[in-house]
Write a protein that holds these residues in place. Structure first.
Motif: not given
Length: 70
Positions: A43-48, A50-64
């Motif tokens: 999850e922490d890598a997914q969040a990173y 997401e940030i590095m791709t400008g949201g082109a790839l979205r992290a699969d995290l609990p609801k924002r």
């Protein structure tokens, strides 16, 4: 690219074009990226990612927070 669902190794590969390019862009070792193929992307890598791709790839995290208000 609109991303819906769980972030996968294949998503990273399609986005960056190669494991080496993904590793360079994300400042990770190639072995780390390959480990994500078999073990999933933490999850922490997914969040990173997401940030590095400008949201082109979205992290699969609990609801924002903004999604909880809907």
């Amino acid at each position: 690219m609109l991303y819906i669902g769980r972030m996968t190794f294949d998503d990273l590969f399609r986005h960056y074009g190669s494991v080496q390019k993904a590793a360079n862009a994300l400042d990770r070792e190639r072995t780390t990226i390959y480990n994500w193929r078999d073990g999933g992307i933490p999850e922490d890598a997914q969040a990173y990612v997401e940030i590095m791709t400008g949201g082109a790839l979205r992290a699969d995290l609990p609801k924002r927070p903004q999604e909880l208000q809907a």
